[in-house]
Motif scaffolding. Structure first.
Motif, mmCIF file in Angstrom:
data_model
loop_
_atom_site.group_PDB
_atom_site.id
_atom_site.type_symbol
_atom_site.label_atom_id
_atom_site.label_comp_id
_atom_site.label_asym_id
_atom_site.label_seq_id
_atom_site.Cartn_x
_atom_site.Cartn_y
_atom_site.Cartn_z
ATOM 1 N N PRO A 1 0.818 -1.218 0.000
ATOM 2 C CA PRO A 1 0.000 0.000 0.000
ATOM 3 C C PRO A 1 0.850 1.266 0.000
ATOM 4 N N ASN A 2 2.134 1.101 0.331
ATOM 5 C CA ASN A 2 3.029 2.255 0.445
ATOM 6 C C ASN A 2 3.984 2.334 -0.745
ATOM 7 N N ALA B 1 9.151 3.225 -3.395
ATOM 8 C CA ALA B 1 9.912 3.643 -4.579
ATOM 9 C C ALA B 1 11.131 4.467 -4.161
ATOM 10 N N LEU B 2 10.931 5.376 -3.218
ATOM 11 C CA LEU B 2 12.048 6.190 -2.728
ATOM 12 C C LEU B 2 13.089 5.324 -2.025
ATOM 13 N N GLU B 3 12.616 4.342 -1.259
ATOM 14 C CA GLU B 3 13.531 3.450 -0.551
ATOM 15 C C GLU B 3 14.372 2.633 -1.526
ATOM 16 N N ALA C 1 18.406 4.277 -10.644
ATOM 17 C CA ALA C 1 17.025 3.825 -10.493
ATOM 18 C C ALA C 1 16.121 4.986 -10.886
ATOM 19 N N ILE C 2 15.142 4.709 -11.732
ATOM 20 C CA ILE C 2 14.228 5.745 -12.199
ATOM 21 C C ILE C 2 12.808 5.345 -11.832
ATOM 22 N N ILE D 1 11.301 1.594 -11.770
ATOM 23 C CA ILE D 1 10.273 1.365 -10.744
ATOM 24 C C ILE D 1 8.936 1.908 -11.240
ATOM 25 N N LEU D 2 7.957 1.034 -11.384
ATOM 26 C CA LEU D 2 6.631 1.405 -11.852
ATOM 27 C C LEU D 2 5.661 1.224 -10.695
ATOM 28 N N GLY D 3 5.122 2.325 -10.173
ATOM 29 C CA GLY D 3 4.209 2.229 -9.043
ATOM 30 C C GLY D 3 2.938 3.025 -9.276
#
Length: 207
Positions: A13-14, A19-21, A31-32, A62-64
């Protein structure tokens, strides 16, 4: 098993915080992040273009999002199956049902465990009648896709944990079908009626 070195699907859920982590964890490698509420075909094209940029070292994409449209997922299928050299994909969403089976079959999947606290819903499934059903549907019929999925999840939790109902086959299948219909952009009012109609008769009480 999900590892950053190999990438995969992360259900959390986060996803914005994760993504930042991940960006920090893979440093000094690149990392993009492509993070948004609703991941669309335009976002998929941007990801694909970035993936085909030559890299000498590993680059994590990273796709979120709360939801991924079907056209966007279909556009990603080929590149997820055969990623360019040194490219690692991490896909994140709050629910496993967000992703098509074809996407899930190409990547390892990991669900982050979290104890969710749900706000109490103002509905009694144990004593539901037609008037209560349509009143509640009318109050919840204008939701975005991710909000609709979240309400179905909360309704399931409410039935099982708040009211202690033992769900029968029709009721369980109703919840599962609801996720699929929402993903297909079915009218949420009709989806919610379908789910709630299974509760007009009192469900068996939990022990």
């Amino acid at each position: 098993m999900f590892t950053l070195e190999r990438g995969g699907i992360l259900i959390t859920p986060n996803y914005e915080e994760r993504a930042l982590e991940i960006v920090q964890q893979v440093a000094p490698q690149r990392a993009i992040s492509f993070v948004c509420d609703d991941f669309k075909i335009e976002d998929a094209k941007e990801v694909i273009a970035e993936a085909y940029k030559a890299e000498e070292t590993t680059k994590t994409l990273i796709l979120g999002a709360k939801s991924f449209t079907i056209p966007a997922q279909n556009a990603l299928l080929k590149i997820l199956e055969e990623p360019p050299r040194n490219i690692v994909f991490v896909l994140m969403a709050p629910n496993k049902s967000t992703f098509l089976p074809t996407i899930r079959s190409r990547l390892t999947l990991h669900v982050e465990k979290e104890i969710k606290e749900y706000e109490k819903l103002d509905i009694s499934l144990r004593q539901l009648d037609l008037n209560g059903l349509f009143t509640w549907v009318k109050a919840n019929d204008r939701l975005k896709k991710h909000e609709a999925k979240e309400l179905i999840e909360r309704l399931f939790h409410h039935a099982v944990y708040s009211e202690g109902l033992v769900l029968n086959t029709s009721q369980l299948e109703g919840f599962e079908k609801a996720y699929r219909l929402i993903e297909l952009n079915s009218r949420f009012q009709s989806v919610l009626v379908m789910v709630l109609m299974n509760f007009l008769k009192e469900a068996p009480r939990g022990r």
